[in-house]
Scaffold this motif. Structure first.
Motif, PDB file in Angstrom:
ATOM      1  N   VAL A 349      19.635 -31.811  13.343  1.00  0.00           N
ATOM      2  CA  VAL A 349      19.118 -31.294  12.086  1.00  0.00           C
ATOM      3  C   VAL A 349      17.800 -30.550  12.289  1.00  0.00           C
ATOM      4  CG1 VAL A 349      17.735 -33.271  11.342  1.00  0.00           C
ATOM      5  CG2 VAL A 349      18.895 -31.861   9.636  1.00  0.00           C
ATOM      6  N   TYR A 350      17.094 -30.833  13.384  1.00  0.00           N
ATOM      7  CA  TYR A 350      15.826 -30.154  13.636  1.00  0.00           C
ATOM      8  C   TYR A 350      16.015 -28.782  14.294  1.00  0.00           C
ATOM      9  CZ  TYR A 350      13.637 -34.598  12.469  1.00  0.00           C
ATOM     10  OH  TYR A 350      13.240 -35.739  11.804  1.00  0.00           O
ATOM     11  N   GLY A 351      17.233 -28.460  14.693  1.00  0.00           N
ATOM     12  CA  GLY A 351      17.536 -27.125  15.204  1.00  0.00           C
ATOM     13  C   GLY A 351      16.888 -26.781  16.523  1.00  0.00           C
ATOM     14  N   GLN A 352      16.590 -27.785  17.360  1.00  0.00           N
ATOM     15  CA  GLN A 352      15.825 -27.524  18.575  1.00  0.00           C
ATOM     16  C   GLN A 352      16.675 -27.269  19.817  1.00  0.00           C
ATOM     17  OE1 GLN A 352      13.935 -31.391  18.193  1.00  0.00           O
ATOM     18  NE2 GLN A 352      11.951 -30.413  17.980  1.00  0.00           N
ATOM     19  N   GLY A 353      17.985 -27.525  19.729  1.00  0.00           N
ATOM     20  CA  GLY A 353      18.809 -27.542  20.928  1.00  0.00           C
ATOM     21  C   GLY A 353      18.799 -26.244  21.714  1.00  0.00           C
ATOM     22  N   MET A 354      19.154 -25.132  21.067  1.00  0.00           N
ATOM     23  CA  MET A 354      19.256 -23.865  21.786  1.00  0.00           C
ATOM     24  C   MET A 354      17.888 -23.361  22.228  1.00  0.00           C
ATOM     25  SD  MET A 354      22.355 -21.840  19.842  1.00  0.00           S
ATOM     26  CE  MET A 354      21.488 -21.706  18.259  1.00  0.00           C
ATOM     27  N   SER A 355      16.870 -23.564  21.400  1.00  0.00           N
ATOM     28  CA  SER A 355      15.528 -23.130  21.781  1.00  0.00           C
ATOM     29  C   SER A 355      14.998 -23.963  22.937  1.00  0.00           C
ATOM     30  CB  SER A 355      14.584 -23.222  20.573  1.00  0.00           C
ATOM     31  OG  SER A 355      14.964 -22.286  19.577  1.00  0.00           O
ATOM     32  N   SER A 356      15.282 -25.281  22.935  1.00  0.00           N
ATOM     33  CA  SER A 356      14.889 -26.110  24.070  1.00  0.00           C
ATOM     34  C   SER A 356      15.564 -25.627  25.342  1.00  0.00           C
ATOM     35  CB  SER A 356      15.247 -27.578  23.814  1.00  0.00           C
ATOM     36  OG  SER A 356      14.430 -28.134  22.817  1.00  0.00           O
ATOM     37  N   ALA A 357      16.843 -25.282  25.258  1.00  0.00           N
ATOM     38  CA  ALA A 357      17.551 -24.767  26.435  1.00  0.00           C
ATOM     39  C   ALA A 357      16.890 -23.496  26.950  1.00  0.00           C
ATOM     40  CB  ALA A 357      19.015 -24.506  26.085  1.00  0.00           C
ATOM     41  N   ALA A 358      16.459 -22.638  26.039  1.00  0.00           N
ATOM     42  CA  ALA A 358      15.784 -21.405  26.450  1.00  0.00           C
ATOM     43  C   ALA A 358      14.473 -21.717  27.167  1.00  0.00           C
ATOM     44  CB  ALA A 358      15.530 -20.517  25.232  1.00  0.00           C
ATOM     45  N   LEU A 359      13.725 -22.690  26.656  1.00  0.00           N
ATOM     46  CA  LEU A 359      12.460 -23.035  27.296  1.00  0.00           C
ATOM     47  C   LEU A 359      12.678 -23.788  28.608  1.00  0.00           C
ATOM     48  CD1 LEU A 359      10.182 -23.940  24.265  1.00  0.00           C
ATOM     49  CD2 LEU A 359      10.514 -21.764  25.427  1.00  0.00           C
ATOM     50  N   HIS A 360      13.790 -24.532  28.727  1.00  0.00           N
ATOM     51  CA  HIS A 360      14.119 -25.137  30.025  1.00  0.00           C
ATOM     52  C   HIS A 360      14.344 -24.034  31.066  1.00  0.00           C
ATOM     53  CE1 HIS A 360      15.762 -29.174  28.240  1.00  0.00           C
ATOM     54  NE2 HIS A 360      14.523 -28.910  27.874  1.00  0.00           N
ATOM     55  N   ALA A 361      14.973 -22.955  30.652  1.00  0.00           N
ATOM     56  CA  ALA A 361      15.173 -21.833  31.568  1.00  0.00           C
ATOM     57  C   ALA A 361      13.837 -21.210  31.964  1.00  0.00           C
ATOM     58  CB  ALA A 361      16.086 -20.784  30.921  1.00  0.00           C
ATOM     59  N   ASP A 390       9.075 -33.497  25.809  1.00  0.00           N
ATOM     60  CA  ASP A 390       8.151 -34.332  25.042  1.00  0.00           C
ATOM     61  C   ASP A 390       7.822 -33.692  23.696  1.00  0.00           C
ATOM     62  OD1 ASP A 390       8.012 -36.334  26.917  1.00  0.00           O
ATOM     63  OD2 ASP A 390       6.077 -35.709  27.756  1.00  0.00           O
ATOM     64  N   ALA A 391       7.617 -32.379  23.705  1.00  0.00           N
ATOM     65  CA  ALA A 391       7.250 -31.682  22.468  1.00  0.00           C
ATOM     66  C   ALA A 391       8.380 -31.764  21.450  1.00  0.00           C
ATOM     67  CB  ALA A 391       6.908 -30.224  22.775  1.00  0.00           C
ATOM     68  N   ALA A 392       9.604 -31.480  21.878  1.00  0.00           N
ATOM     69  CA  ALA A 392      10.740 -31.538  20.958  1.00  0.00           C
ATOM     70  C   ALA A 392      11.016 -32.971  20.523  1.00  0.00           C
ATOM     71  CB  ALA A 392      11.983 -30.940  21.633  1.00  0.00           C
ATOM     72  N   TRP A 393      10.902 -33.915  21.445  1.00  0.00           N
ATOM     73  CA  TRP A 393      11.150 -35.329  21.141  1.00  0.00           C
ATOM     74  C   TRP A 393      10.137 -35.848  20.122  1.00  0.00           C
ATOM     75  CZ3 TRP A 393      15.332 -38.106  22.626  1.00  0.00           C
ATOM     76  CH2 TRP A 393      15.298 -39.488  22.492  1.00  0.00           C
ATOM     77  N   ALA A 394       8.891 -35.401  20.229  1.00  0.00           N
ATOM     78  CA  ALA A 394       7.860 -35.854  19.292  1.00  0.00           C
ATOM     79  C   ALA A 394       8.204 -35.463  17.867  1.00  0.00           C
ATOM     80  CB  ALA A 394       6.501 -35.261  19.682  1.00  0.00           C
ATOM     81  N   VAL A 395       8.809 -34.280  17.695  1.00  0.00           N
ATOM     82  CA  VAL A 395       9.156 -33.809  16.354  1.00  0.00           C
ATOM     83  C   VAL A 395      10.372 -34.545  15.812  1.00  0.00           C
ATOM     84  CG1 VAL A 395       9.952 -31.823  15.020  1.00  0.00           C
ATOM     85  CG2 VAL A 395       8.120 -31.548  16.701  1.00  0.00           C
ATOM     86  N   SER A 396      11.473 -34.540  16.566  1.00  0.00           N
ATOM     87  CA  SER A 396      12.717 -35.096  16.042  1.00  0.00           C
ATOM     88  C   SER A 396      12.758 -36.621  16.152  1.00  0.00           C
ATOM     89  CB  SER A 396      13.919 -34.492  16.778  1.00  0.00           C
ATOM     90  OG  SER A 396      13.891 -34.801  18.153  1.00  0.00           O
ATOM     91  N   ALA A 397      12.526 -37.147  17.349  1.00  0.00           N
ATOM     92  CA  ALA A 397      12.588 -38.590  17.524  1.00  0.00           C
ATOM     93  C   ALA A 397      11.462 -39.290  16.776  1.00  0.00           C
ATOM     94  CB  ALA A 397      12.530 -38.936  19.012  1.00  0.00           C
ATOM     95  N   GLY A 398      10.303 -38.625  16.670  1.00  0.00           N
ATOM     96  CA  GLY A 398       9.207 -39.213  15.918  1.00  0.00           C
ATOM     97  C   GLY A 398       9.570 -39.404  14.457  1.00  0.00           C
ATOM     98  N   GLY A 399      10.197 -38.378  13.871  1.00  0.00           N
ATOM     99  CA  GLY A 399      10.620 -38.494  12.483  1.00  0.00           C
ATOM    100  C   GLY A 399      11.713 -39.528  12.292  1.00  0.00           C
ATOM    101  N   ASP A 400      12.658 -39.578  13.231  1.00  0.00           N
ATOM    102  CA  ASP A 400      13.747 -40.551  13.125  1.00  0.00           C
ATOM    103  C   ASP A 400      13.237 -41.980  13.297  1.00  0.00           C
ATOM    104  OD1 ASP A 400      15.747 -38.716  12.610  1.00  0.00           O
ATOM    105  OD2 ASP A 400      16.229 -38.409  14.721  1.00  0.00           O
ATOM    106  N   ALA A 401      12.325 -42.169  14.242  1.00  0.00           N
ATOM    107  CA  ALA A 401      11.788 -43.509  14.468  1.00  0.00           C
ATOM    108  C   ALA A 401      11.039 -44.010  13.235  1.00  0.00           C
ATOM    109  CB  ALA A 401      10.862 -43.509  15.684  1.00  0.00           C
ATOM    110  N   ALA A 402      10.269 -43.117  12.589  1.00  0.00           N
ATOM    111  CA  ALA A 402       9.538 -43.512  11.381  1.00  0.00           C
ATOM    112  C   ALA A 402      10.501 -43.897  10.267  1.00  0.00           C
ATOM    113  CB  ALA A 402       8.634 -42.364  10.935  1.00  0.00           C
ATOM    114  N   ARG A 403      11.576 -43.138  10.137  1.00  0.00           N
ATOM    115  CA  ARG A 403      12.573 -43.436   9.092  1.00  0.00           C
ATOM    116  C   ARG A 403      13.244 -44.780   9.368  1.00  0.00           C
ATOM    117  NH1 ARG A 403      17.682 -42.920   9.583  1.00  0.00           N
ATOM    118  NH2 ARG A 403      17.466 -41.531  11.385  1.00  0.00           N
ATOM    119  N   ILE A 404      13.630 -45.025  10.622  1.00  0.00           N
ATOM    120  CA  ILE A 404      14.315 -46.276  10.976  1.00  0.00           C
ATOM    121  C   ILE A 404      13.388 -47.468  10.775  1.00  0.00           C
ATOM    122  CG2 ILE A 404      15.326 -47.558  12.891  1.00  0.00           C
ATOM    123  CD1 ILE A 404      16.301 -44.807  13.971  1.00  0.00           C
ATOM    124  N   ASP A 405      12.135 -47.324  11.198  1.00  0.00           N
ATOM    125  CA  ASP A 405      11.181 -48.424  11.023  1.00  0.00           C
ATOM    126  C   ASP A 405      10.959 -48.734   9.545  1.00  0.00           C
ATOM    127  OD1 ASP A 405      10.891 -48.705  13.737  1.00  0.00           O
ATOM    128  OD2 ASP A 405       9.036 -47.533  13.868  1.00  0.00           O
TER     129      ASP A 405
END
Length: 471
Positions: A349-361, A390-405
């Motif tokens: 839902v955060y739309g980071q997948g393709m952009s993360s792949a580009a930055l991995h390249a 780490d940057a992408a994880w902080a945005v998506s996983a951070g939001g998900d972790a807060a919601r779950i908690d």
């Protein structure tokens, strides 16, 4: 957050292709032909005499869907960072996508709302590419495979071959090549190998079986349910000519089970409409259900879904986000890296997948041009990549972790509570303050590192705006 990490992240976003990259390899192999694999092949094409993409799906022609990409019928919007980087390495992709009916969406063509409030404009001309995933993958693939030294081997990678502590080849099985449809096996000799096999990558298992360390797998529950359909899009849209519509709802108070609603103007003069719910909320499994859900959302969604249906509802479920910590593995073979979802797969839902792949390249290009000893494990590459992950994880996983908690009533450390309160203030202030909105957008669009949000000036503006919003 150290300034060096912030600076490094932004240098990767702004990296330009080298003018005269040295040839480092005779043969490079990329396992997987999706966006991450194709971009890896593009980077390697400047540094290898031959690049072979090993991919089991038939990617020789444009297709509506690929079995290797189960979510490709869902909404895909290429964030500004990913679009800029891909455009640098494959000039003209954005224009060709538009020529095929996709939309380049600047601020004047975006409708972004949180609950019942529109986000404040930040005055910056950020450009999204609203496009169907199959079309974008086709455009990228056609340009990469048209390079004279890039080829595709339609086969399934089944393992690796090693020599002197380095990967020296990829074992593969071709699909249905024998007289009885059996899989003919072989080994492709390679001087450098990239794992781009996606979430289902078997690389970690191979490494463990072959005596190397397995990267630690981190999982975070993120039970998301997508429902997506296509509708006819009139040439003009009443009230507002838009290309992307995004409506987010406070996780604790979703609108009828819908936490995110999105629509993008894609090729074929169509609206691609998506509803997303968390946990047991599965919104819009039929057209009637989807339209009923949209009727309870801001009126723009009823307008968008009023046209004729051009494709029925397609659902998608993902149970968790995951990442593999290669930097923690003590013993890895040289001449091997991983990219894309094979390393980190986020809540889509955060739309980071393709952009993360580009930055991995971009990380791969930086690593190969750094002069690192290729006969050692690619530690420097994984360090660079970890900055992006780490940057992408902080945005998506951070939001998900807060919601779950919050849902579970979990007690969290005071430092985590302070960070979450600050983020809540920033998100709220982004609705009314242009400067905070700009800082928040830059991070959401992967143009800047999340650490920049905790600049004292931004926090001060966010606190002041939050105080004004109090009843």
């Amino acid at each position: 957050m150290s300034e060096s990490v912030v600076t490094l992240f932004e240098s990767l976003v702004g990296a330009e292709p080298p003018q005269n990259a040295p040839v480092l390899f005779d043969t490079a192999c990329v396992m997987g032909g999706s966006i991450a694999g194709l971009l890896a092949a593009r980077v390697l094409s400047d540094r290898a005499r031959k690049v072979v993409i090993v991919e089991p799906d038939d990617i020789s022609a444009e297709a509506e869907s690929r079995s290797g990409v189960p979510q490709d019928q869902q909404v895909h919007t290429l964030l500004p960072a990913g679009r800029l980087w891909i455009e640098r390495w494959l000039p003209g992709v954005s224009q060709e996508a538009q020529d095929r009916g996709a939309s380049l969406a600047g601020p004047d063509k975006q409708f972004v709302g949180y609950d019942d409030t529109l986000q404040a404009p930040d005055g910056v001309d950020h450009q999204f590419l609203a496009v169907g995933r199959p079309l974008l993958e086709t455009l990228v693939r056609d340009r990469v495979t048209a390079l004279p030294n890039v080829s595709v081997l339609r086969a399934q990678a089944t393992g690796l071959r090693y020599g002197d502590g380095a990967v020296t080849g990829v074992r593969f099985a071709e699909a249905g090549t024998g007289d009885q449809g059996e899989r003919a096996e072989g080994v492709l000799a390679a001087d450098f190998v990239v794992d781009a096999m996606g979430r289902s990558s078997r690389l970690s298992n191979w490494l463990g079986q072959d005596g190397y360390d397995q990267p630690r797998l981190e999982r975070l529950e993120a039970r998301v349910n997508y429902a997506t359909a296509l509708f006819e899009r009139p040439a003009t849209f009443p009230e507002l000519e838009v290309a992307t519509v995004l409506q987010l709802f406070t996780p604790q108070y979703p609108s009828g089970g819908v936490s995110v609603a999105a629509a993008t103007a894609v090729e074929g003069q169509q609206w691609l409409v998506m509803l997303m719910g968390y946990g047991d909320n599965r919104p819009g499994r039929t057209i009637d259900e989807l339209r009923a859900q949209c009727a309870a959302l801001p009126p723009i969604f009823s307008d968008i879904t009023s046209g004729d249906v051009t494709r029925e509802v397609v659902t998608y479920h993902q149970a968790e986000s995951r990442r593999r910590h290669f930097t923690e593995a003590g013993r890895l073979p040289a001449r091997l890296v991983g990219m894309g979802d094979a390393v980190a797969s986020f809540n889509p839902v955060y739309g980071q997948g393709m952009s993360s792949a580009a930055l991995h390249a971009s990380c791969l290009a930086s690593y190969l041009d750094s002069g690192a000893d290729l006969d050692d494990a690619a530690t420097e590459f994984f360090r660079l990549q970890e900055v992006v992950v780490d940057a992408a994880w902080a945005v998506s996983a951070g939001g998900d972790a807060a919601r779950i908690d919050a849902e579970n009533g979990t007690e969290v450390p005071e430092e985590v509570r302070r960070q979450r309160r600050a983020m809540e203030q920033i998100v709220g202030a982004a609705l009314v303050d242009a400067d905070v909105s700009g800082a928040f957008n830059n991070v959401s669009y992967m143009l800047r590192h999340p650490g920049t949000l905790f600049d004292p000036a931004i926090l001060e503006k966010a606190a002041a705006a939050t105080e004004k919003l109090r009843p």
